[in-house]
Design an enzyme around this catalytic site. Structure first.
Site, PDB file in Angstrom:
ATOM      1  N   ASP A 259       0.599 -83.894  34.979  1.00  0.00           N
ATOM      2  CA  ASP A 259      -0.390 -84.943  34.701  1.00  0.00           C
ATOM      3  C   ASP A 259       0.213 -86.053  33.840  1.00  0.00           C
ATOM      4  OD1 ASP A 259      -2.824 -86.201  34.994  1.00  0.00           O
ATOM      5  OD2 ASP A 259      -3.754 -85.198  33.293  1.00  0.00           O
TER       6      ASP A 259
ATOM      7  N   SER B 172      -7.769 -90.284  27.884  1.00  0.00           N
ATOM      8  CA  SER B 172      -6.646 -89.720  28.629  1.00  0.00           C
ATOM      9  C   SER B 172      -5.481 -90.694  28.697  1.00  0.00           C
ATOM     10  CB  SER B 172      -7.077 -89.363  30.058  1.00  0.00           C
ATOM     11  OG  SER B 172      -8.005 -88.312  30.049  1.00  0.00           O
TER      12      SER B 172
ATOM     13  N   HIS C 284      -3.833 -88.541  36.391  1.00  0.00           N
ATOM     14  CA  HIS C 284      -5.209 -88.610  36.886  1.00  0.00           C
ATOM     15  C   HIS C 284      -5.867 -89.945  36.565  1.00  0.00           C
ATOM     16  CE1 HIS C 284      -6.454 -87.081  32.775  1.00  0.00           C
ATOM     17  NE2 HIS C 284      -7.441 -87.925  32.998  1.00  0.00           N
TER      18      HIS C 284
END
Length: 274
Positions: A33, A115, A3
């Site tokens: 992911d 992230s 992402h």
């Protein structure tokens, strides 16, 4: 994380010394992911070692590294503990599909910008990939990371196959079992391997035509470790009905679990089944 780089026309890697180097996206997987980005080896003066996230214990120190809110706060470090070894976390993939994944839970602060950063132990070994946090304002200290032991199978696949592409839902493979998850705690209490305990094999479906038996524990699906029905369903999104796969199974023989492989030809998922 996928992402982070999804849709990007250019990817730069910001190093700890403040220099930026161009990165090349080798492969990415929406459903886990996870993405692999390559940089020139001469730019990497040192590399982190992978730890073993399967051996973590609740209460163990965890340190998260990332860039919350962007480059102004690059290389921020936060400290917490491992709050849980495996949580079923429901997320929405970039393509809009709901996915479920098993994740490490930590109270180390993880914010937008963390992230893809490393979650490390006190020895500096990478034990997870920071991925998400609970967005509710009613709670604090609930961050989640992809366990590195689980990520390694996917990383190896991405480095060789470039990308993993999910097949259409009506063409996805179907195993035909009902199972329950054997997590690390259950494993220790009952002396059972971590994996999926098969309590029912659906008559007339793929598994019923194989050597898989009820009470077997599935530990790997086509070479990838699997610890929950949620992970198994996610893995099946990459396989069409008719595909031949290998299950690594632990069977109870004379009071001891014995590992062996079972070959299965997947069927096609019946309507309204998973």
């Amino acid at each position: 994380n996928t992402h982070v780089i999804n849709g990007a026309k250019k990817v730069d890697i910001l190093l700890a010394d403040g220099n930026k180097v161009p990165g090349e996206v080798v492969g990415s997987d929406v459903y886990s992911d996870i993405a692999v980005v390559r940089i020139s080896a001469d730019k990497a003066k040192a590399v982190a070692e992978f730890g073993d996230s399967d051996q973590l214990t609740v209460g163990e120190t965890a340190i998260a590294i990332g860039s919350p809110l962007g480059t102004d706060y690059a290389n921020s470090v936060t400290q917490g503990i491992i709050s849980s070894q495996g949580r079923n976390v429901k997320l929405k993939a970039d393509n809009g599909q709901n996915i479920s994944t098993r994740a490490l839970q930590t109270d180390a602060a993880i914010n937008p910008g963390n992230s893809g950063g490393a979650l490390i132990d006190l020895s500096g070994n990478v034990i997870g990939i920071n991925a998400a946090k609970t967005a509710s304002t009613a709670v604090e200290g609930m961050g989640f990371a992809i366990p590195i032991s689980k990520a390694q199978d996917i990383l190896n696949s991405l480095m060789t196959k470039k990308t993993r592409v999910a097949v259409s839902e009506d063409a996805q493979g179907y195993l035909g079992i009902q199972g329950t998850n054997i997590d690390a705690v259950t494993s220790q209490i009952y002396g059972m391997p971590v994996g999926i305990y098969v309590y029912k094999i659906v008559e007339g479906q793929a598994a019923s035509s194989s050597d898989l038996k009820e009470k077997d524990i599935i530990t790997k699906f086509d070479g990838q470790s699997v610890t929950s029905m949620e992970e198994l369903k996610q893995m099946l999104t990459y396989y069409e009905g008719g595909a031949a796969v290998t299950l690594t199974v632990q069977s109870l023989v004379d009071g001891a679990y014995v590992e062996h492989d079972v070959q299965v030809t997947l069927g096609t998922r019946p309507a309204a089944q998973s």
